[in-house]
Scaffold this active site. Structure first.
Site, PDB file in Angstrom:
ATOM      1  N   TYR A  70       0.830  -1.201   0.000  1.00  0.00           N
ATOM      2  CA  TYR A  70       0.000   0.000   0.000  1.00  0.00           C
ATOM      3  C   TYR A  70       0.869   1.257   0.000  1.00  0.00           C
ATOM      4  O   TYR A  70       0.527   2.257   0.641  1.00  0.00           O
ATOM      5  CB  TYR A  70      -0.912   0.030   1.224  1.00  0.00           C
ATOM      6  CG  TYR A  70      -2.058  -0.948   1.184  1.00  0.00           C
ATOM      7  CD1 TYR A  70      -2.335  -1.729   0.073  1.00  0.00           C
ATOM      8  CD2 TYR A  70      -2.879  -1.110   2.294  1.00  0.00           C
ATOM      9  CE1 TYR A  70      -3.381  -2.633   0.053  1.00  0.00           C
ATOM     10  CE2 TYR A  70      -3.946  -2.002   2.283  1.00  0.00           C
ATOM     11  CZ  TYR A  70      -4.182  -2.763   1.173  1.00  0.00           C
ATOM     12  OH  TYR A  70      -5.225  -3.659   1.173  1.00  0.00           O
ATOM     13  N   PRO A 224     -16.420  -3.046  -0.157  1.00  0.00           N
ATOM     14  CA  PRO A 224     -17.704  -3.117   0.550  1.00  0.00           C
ATOM     15  C   PRO A 224     -18.828  -2.355  -0.136  1.00  0.00           C
ATOM     16  O   PRO A 224     -19.997  -2.529   0.240  1.00  0.00           O
ATOM     17  CB  PRO A 224     -17.381  -2.498   1.918  1.00  0.00           C
ATOM     18  CG  PRO A 224     -16.263  -1.552   1.631  1.00  0.00           C
ATOM     19  CD  PRO A 224     -15.427  -2.244   0.591  1.00  0.00           C
TER      20      PRO A 224
END
Length: 311
Positions: A70, A224
């Site tokens: 990341y 999500p």
């Protein structure tokens, strides 16, 4: 970065209310709304990234999902998060950074690569042990698929993860991108968390979610709100979601996140953002309540998931 203070289930170590209420992760009570650090790689301003993470703690979010691939996320977490914050930091292995590749990661599935990735994460996070490490496989969901020497048997990978746990370098083991069969095979190793792509419009993994609930395993969905990738459906495009958002004075994104919290008690969220206003909105989604009629309307949204492969 582990907690040195005490707190009730409803508040964090800093005394902040837990957004979404309390949940369980890696044997600890945490806020059901966590923070995914992937978006921090979009932050070219180091001070802004640190300020974002401090705001995360202030808002009562006490688990952060990160990975070495990341970008600057681990370095920012090391600098921003303090032991007294009581934040559980979860990382993942199975891929390594690849800044010049078509996507900013390359698979690293072999046992020696998993071990090396844990060591790198320990250094970049400044930890003696990582409380939770997710093994990112490529059995299912969007993303790259393993091939060649990256096709590694689950048992060989878990043996390395268990060794790392026994050595005290990781706390508990999680899985990501796994099928129902893989999860069943992995259960004897002691699995604390499963991260798969899952949302209101992508519910292929209901059986896996049910097994996790039965086994006391946290279900921590990525994507999500549906896909950030072309071709994947988005929760915020659904008319039922738009209608509910309007009726409640909420945003469609908040409705999508709140639905996940209502859907199963073992769901924990790691929605990520580099925008402080979006962070506040994500936290506020934990306070949204649905009546039976509203929940039924959302449950009726069809699942239209499908695999999108990269690389």
């Amino acid at each position: 970065m582990s907690s040195t203070g005490t707190s009730s289930d409803e508040t964090t170590a800093t005394g902040a209310p837990r957004p979404g209420g309390p949940g369980l992760l890696a044997g600890r009570t945490v806020s059901r709304i966590g923070y995914g650090a992937m978006q921090l790689r979009q932050n070219t301003d180091r001070a802004a990234g640190i300020a974002m993470l401090r705001r995360v703690v202030e808002l009562g979010v006490d688990h952060i999902d990160t990975a070495e691939f990341y970008g600057p996320a681990n370095d920012l977490i090391r600098e921003a998060i303090r032991p007294e914050d009581g934040v559980l930091v979860a990382s993942k292995v199975g891929a390594d950074p690849d800044p010049v590749g078509p996507v900013p990661l390359r698979l690293a599935q072999r046992p020696e690569q998993l071990r090396a990735s844990v060591e790198v994460n320990l250094k970049s996070l400044g930890l003696d042990a990582i409380p939770l490490v997710n093994l990112r496989r490529t059995d299912t969901g969007p993303g790259v698929r393993a091939a060649g020497d990256q096709l590694v048997d689950l048992d060989d990978q878990l043996a390395t993860m268990v060794e790392l746990r026994d050595e005290g370098k990781i706390g508990v083991i999680g899985l990501s991108g796994v099928s129902l069969d893989v999860l069943r095979r992995a259960l004897p190793a002691g699995i604390a968390c499963v991260q798969n792509a899952y949302s209101l419009v992508s519910r292929d993994d209901e059986e896996i979610l049910a097994l996790c609930a039965a086994e006391g395993i946290a279900w921590v969905p990525f994507f999500p709100l549906g896909g950030d990738l072309p071709g994947l459906p988005k929760v915020t495009d659904e008319q039922a979601v738009l209608d509910v958002a309007e009726s409640l004075g909420a945003t469609p994104m908040q409705v999508g996140l709140a639905w996940l919290l209502h859907h199963a008690p073992n769901v924990l969220l790691i929605a990520g953002t580099s925008n402080p206003e979006h962070l506040q909105a994500n936290v506020d989604a934990g306070a949204i309540r649905f009546d039976a009629e509203t929940l039924a309307a959302l449950d009726a949204v069809p699942s239209r998931s499908g695999d999108i492969l990269l690389g």
